[in-house]
Scaffold this motif. Structure first.
Motif, PDB file in Angstrom:
ATOM      1  N   ASP A  23       0.779  -1.061  -0.003  1.00  0.00           N
ATOM      2  CA  ASP A  23      -0.006   0.082  -0.115  1.00  0.00           C
ATOM      3  C   ASP A  23       0.917   1.287  -0.026  1.00  0.00           C
ATOM      4  N   ARG A  24       2.020   1.262  -0.355  1.00  0.00           N
ATOM      5  CA  ARG A  24       3.018   2.314  -0.196  1.00  0.00           C
ATOM      6  C   ARG A  24       3.728   2.903  -1.491  1.00  0.00           C
ATOM      7  N   PHE A  25       3.024   2.099  -2.663  1.00  0.00           N
ATOM      8  CA  PHE A  25       3.761   2.725  -4.024  1.00  0.00           C
ATOM      9  C   PHE A  25       3.179   3.595  -4.655  1.00  0.00           C
ATOM     10  N   LEU A  26       4.013   4.485  -5.196  1.00  0.00           N
ATOM     11  CA  LEU A  26       3.623   5.705  -6.059  1.00  0.00           C
ATOM     12  C   LEU A  26       3.121   5.060  -7.373  1.00  0.00           C
ATOM     13  N   GLY A  27       1.707   6.240  -7.846  1.00  0.00           N
ATOM     14  CA  GLY A  27       1.759   6.214  -9.155  1.00  0.00           C
ATOM     15  C   GLY A  27       2.477   6.888 -10.177  1.00  0.00           C
ATOM     16  N   VAL A  28       2.239   7.001 -11.533  1.00  0.00           N
ATOM     17  CA  VAL A  28       3.132   7.802 -12.202  1.00  0.00           C
ATOM     18  C   VAL A  28       2.417   9.664 -12.018  1.00  0.00           C
ATOM     19  N   GLN A  29       1.454   9.780 -11.699  1.00  0.00           N
ATOM     20  CA  GLN A  29       1.092  11.304 -11.923  1.00  0.00           C
ATOM     21  C   GLN A  29       1.711  11.690 -10.392  1.00  0.00           C
ATOM     22  N   GLN A  30       1.471  10.933  -9.332  1.00  0.00           N
ATOM     23  CA  GLN A  30       1.794  11.118  -7.975  1.00  0.00           C
ATOM     24  C   GLN A  30       3.489  11.356  -7.962  1.00  0.00           C
ATOM     25  N   THR A  31       4.015  10.552  -8.604  1.00  0.00           N
ATOM     26  CA  THR A  31       5.457  10.460  -8.624  1.00  0.00           C
ATOM     27  C   THR A  31       6.094  11.914  -9.332  1.00  0.00           C
ATOM     28  N   ARG A  32       5.415  12.304 -10.449  1.00  0.00           N
ATOM     29  CA  ARG A  32       5.632  13.652 -11.112  1.00  0.00           C
ATOM     30  C   ARG A  32       5.623  14.608 -10.402  1.00  0.00           C
ATOM     31  N   GLU A  33       4.358  14.779  -9.651  1.00  0.00           N
ATOM     32  CA  GLU A  33       3.859  15.817  -8.818  1.00  0.00           C
ATOM     33  C   GLU A  33       4.919  16.107  -7.536  1.00  0.00           C
ATOM     34  N   PHE A  43      12.663  13.183 -16.522  1.00  0.00           N
ATOM     35  CA  PHE A  43      11.626  12.121 -16.488  1.00  0.00           C
ATOM     36  C   PHE A  43      10.831  11.939 -15.167  1.00  0.00           C
ATOM     37  N   LEU A  44      11.531  12.254 -13.896  1.00  0.00           N
ATOM     38  CA  LEU A  44      10.868  12.085 -12.677  1.00  0.00           C
ATOM     39  C   LEU A  44       9.788  13.331 -12.651  1.00  0.00           C
ATOM     40  N   GLU A  45      10.261  14.623 -12.874  1.00  0.00           N
ATOM     41  CA  GLU A  45       9.281  15.425 -12.848  1.00  0.00           C
ATOM     42  C   GLU A  45       8.312  15.627 -13.955  1.00  0.00           C
ATOM     43  N   GLY A  46       8.262  14.914 -14.933  1.00  0.00           N
ATOM     44  CA  GLY A  46       7.063  14.821 -16.019  1.00  0.00           C
ATOM     45  C   GLY A  46       7.702  15.580 -17.296  1.00  0.00           C
ATOM     46  N   LYS A  47       8.824  16.027 -17.256  1.00  0.00           N
ATOM     47  CA  LYS A  47       9.192  16.989 -18.391  1.00  0.00           C
ATOM     48  C   LYS A  47       9.586  16.330 -19.580  1.00  0.00           C
ATOM     49  N   ARG A  48       9.942  15.077 -19.530  1.00  0.00           N
ATOM     50  CA  ARG A  48      10.191  14.255 -20.676  1.00  0.00           C
ATOM     51  C   ARG A  48       9.655  12.725 -20.448  1.00  0.00           C
ATOM     52  N   ASP A  49       9.583  12.023 -21.467  1.00  0.00           N
ATOM     53  CA  ASP A  49       8.931  10.728 -21.083  1.00  0.00           C
ATOM     54  C   ASP A  49       9.623   9.629 -21.617  1.00  0.00           C
ATOM     55  N   TYR A  58       6.450  -6.064 -22.732  1.00  0.00           N
ATOM     56  CA  TYR A  58       6.852  -5.379 -21.454  1.00  0.00           C
ATOM     57  C   TYR A  58       6.651  -3.644 -21.515  1.00  0.00           C
ATOM     58  N   GLY A  59       6.085  -3.045 -20.768  1.00  0.00           N
ATOM     59  CA  GLY A  59       6.333  -1.569 -20.758  1.00  0.00           C
ATOM     60  C   GLY A  59       5.083  -0.870 -20.397  1.00  0.00           C
ATOM     61  N   ARG A  60       5.016   0.332 -20.155  1.00  0.00           N
ATOM     62  CA  ARG A  60       3.677   0.889 -19.691  1.00  0.00           C
ATOM     63  C   ARG A  60       2.576   0.860 -20.766  1.00  0.00           C
ATOM     64  N   GLY A  61       1.555   0.397 -20.380  1.00  0.00           N
ATOM     65  CA  GLY A  61       0.430   0.078 -21.685  1.00  0.00           C
ATOM     66  C   GLY A  61       0.469  -1.365 -22.083  1.00  0.00           C
ATOM     67  N   LYS A  62       1.389  -1.995 -21.756  1.00  0.00           N
ATOM     68  CA  LYS A  62       1.327  -3.481 -22.347  1.00  0.00           C
ATOM     69  C   LYS A  62       1.565  -4.625 -21.277  1.00  0.00           C
ATOM     70  N   ASP A  63       1.933  -4.372 -20.052  1.00  0.00           N
ATOM     71  CA  ASP A  63       1.875  -5.155 -18.820  1.00  0.00           C
ATOM     72  C   ASP A  63       1.607  -4.283 -17.861  1.00  0.00           C
ATOM     73  N   PRO A  64       0.535  -4.878 -16.943  1.00  0.00           N
ATOM     74  CA  PRO A  64      -0.045  -3.897 -15.802  1.00  0.00           C
ATOM     75  C   PRO A  64       1.091  -3.512 -14.894  1.00  0.00           C
ATOM     76  N   ARG A  65       1.941  -4.421 -14.629  1.00  0.00           N
ATOM     77  CA  ARG A  65       2.703  -4.329 -13.579  1.00  0.00           C
ATOM     78  C   ARG A  65       3.966  -3.300 -13.799  1.00  0.00           C
ATOM     79  N   CYS A  66       3.840  -2.940 -15.204  1.00  0.00           N
ATOM     80  CA  CYS A  66       4.727  -1.801 -15.638  1.00  0.00           C
ATOM     81  C   CYS A  66       4.136  -0.243 -15.487  1.00  0.00           C
ATOM     82  N   ASP A  67       2.852  -0.460 -15.382  1.00  0.00           N
ATOM     83  CA  ASP A  67       2.360   0.891 -15.654  1.00  0.00           C
ATOM     84  C   ASP A  67       2.651   1.877 -14.541  1.00  0.00           C
TER      85      ASP A  67
END
Length: 334
Positions: free
Chosen positions: A211-221, A246-252, A295-304
């Protein structure tokens, strides 16, 4: 700040060699787990959930060296488990340095004072100490009181003996931007570690606490706020500028899982350090038979929700060397 100059040169030579050989997939760093056993039981760790018989195993020195030579990576991270529980860890480090590898020994530092005398300072050797917050937060993360103070004293001891010390900090959804600022300020300004490495936590399937892991948007913010006000420029990071973007969401980027492969007692882990979908007996087999396209975001849910440095730092490095503008930016930030 970006990577140290001599390490950037080492990586640059390696990348040029791969380009001349027209290789599409190759490692920048290899992670070698010489054991699974650890002296701590961290709540977010998925690396110690093995049977007792497996936890007793230690990788022979020649097997570890053979894996490094086989894949040809210029950098090696020795991890686990706790590497200092391996009775011949100092021999492995010495042999890798003799082979001109850049070696990071990843440790919780509890055992470091006991074993420090077995090692010698070298510009290609680094203690990578895990610090996941200030005292209360770190001790909660490792599920044991007093570990933060032990790690801090071990860092001071190692630096007093002339060793380079880096830190590796993993952040979770329980961490605020101010928490990140506080721990990085402490490491950078008070402890004066040589470099700092950061990463959002990955949701290991076997981690005790899910229950402690960050999502993508939360990570960027979170990182955007932590990096504001000139903080990012003053901290001595062991990262490329593009990974921090990348961590800030300026690049992907797309993940580059083969850039930091994992070798352990079971073989070459598919597809990466974070996910265990079987093993290959050789590095070439790992490259040739892993279905990377799955593998990768949008391909394997573990990567999302993964934004971990082991998958995306190689992507950022490759993007840097592929751009004249970013190469100049990297060079001028050293």
């Amino acid at each position: 700040m970006s990577l140290p100059l001599h390490l950037s040169v080492k990586l640059g030579k390696h990348l040029l060699k791969q380009k001349l050989r027209r290789r599409e997939k190759f490692p920048l760093l290899v992670e070698v787990e010489t054991l699974f056993a650890c002296n701590l039981k961290c709540a977010g760790c998925g690396k110690i959930q093995h049977p007792a018989g497996t936890l007793k195993q230690r990788m022979p020195v020649q097997q570890a060296l053979g894996a490094v030579e086989e894949c040809g990576a210029p950098m090696v991270a020795l991890s686990g488990g706790e590497p200092l529980m391996h009775p011949q860890m100092h021999v492995i480090v010495r042999e890798l340095l003799a082979r001109k590898k850049f070696v990071l020994l990843c440790t919780n530092a509890v055992l470091l004072p006991k074993h420090l005398h077995k090692f010698r300072p070298d510009r290609n050797f680094v203690w990578m100490v895990h610090i996941d917050g200030l005292k209360e937060r770190h001790d909660e993360s490792v599920s044991k009181d007093g570990v933060f103070d032990q790690a801090v004293e071990a860092i001071r001891l190692a630096k007093s003996k002339g060793f380079q010390v880096y830190t590796n900090s993993t952040f979770f959804n329980t961490d605020t931007p101010q928490d990140i600022i506080d721990v990085l300020d402490f490491l950078n300004d008070e402890l004066k570690v040589d470099r700092m490495q950061i990463s959002p936590g990955y949701a290991y399937e076997k981690a005790p606490d899910q229950d402690r892991f960050l999502g993508v948007q939360q990570t960027r913010e979170t990182f955007r706020k932590a990096f504001a006000g000139g903080n990012r420029q003053k901290w001595r990071f062991n990262h490329s500028a593009l990974f921090l973007d990348f961590l800030e969401g300026k690049r992907d980027f797309a993940c580059t899982p083969w850039g930091i492969p994992l070798y352990n007692l079971k073989g070459w882990q598919r597809p990466c350090y974070l996910m265990e979908d079987g093993y290959a007996s050789t590095y070439q087999e790992l490259l040739d038979t892993t279905e990377w396209e799955k593998y990768g975001r949008g391909k394997d849910p573990r990567c999302d929700n993964c934004m971990a440095h082991c998958g995306y730092e190689p992507s950022a490095v490759l993007a840097t060397v592929g751009s004249l503008r970013e190469s100049i930016r990297a060079a001028t930030s050293m």
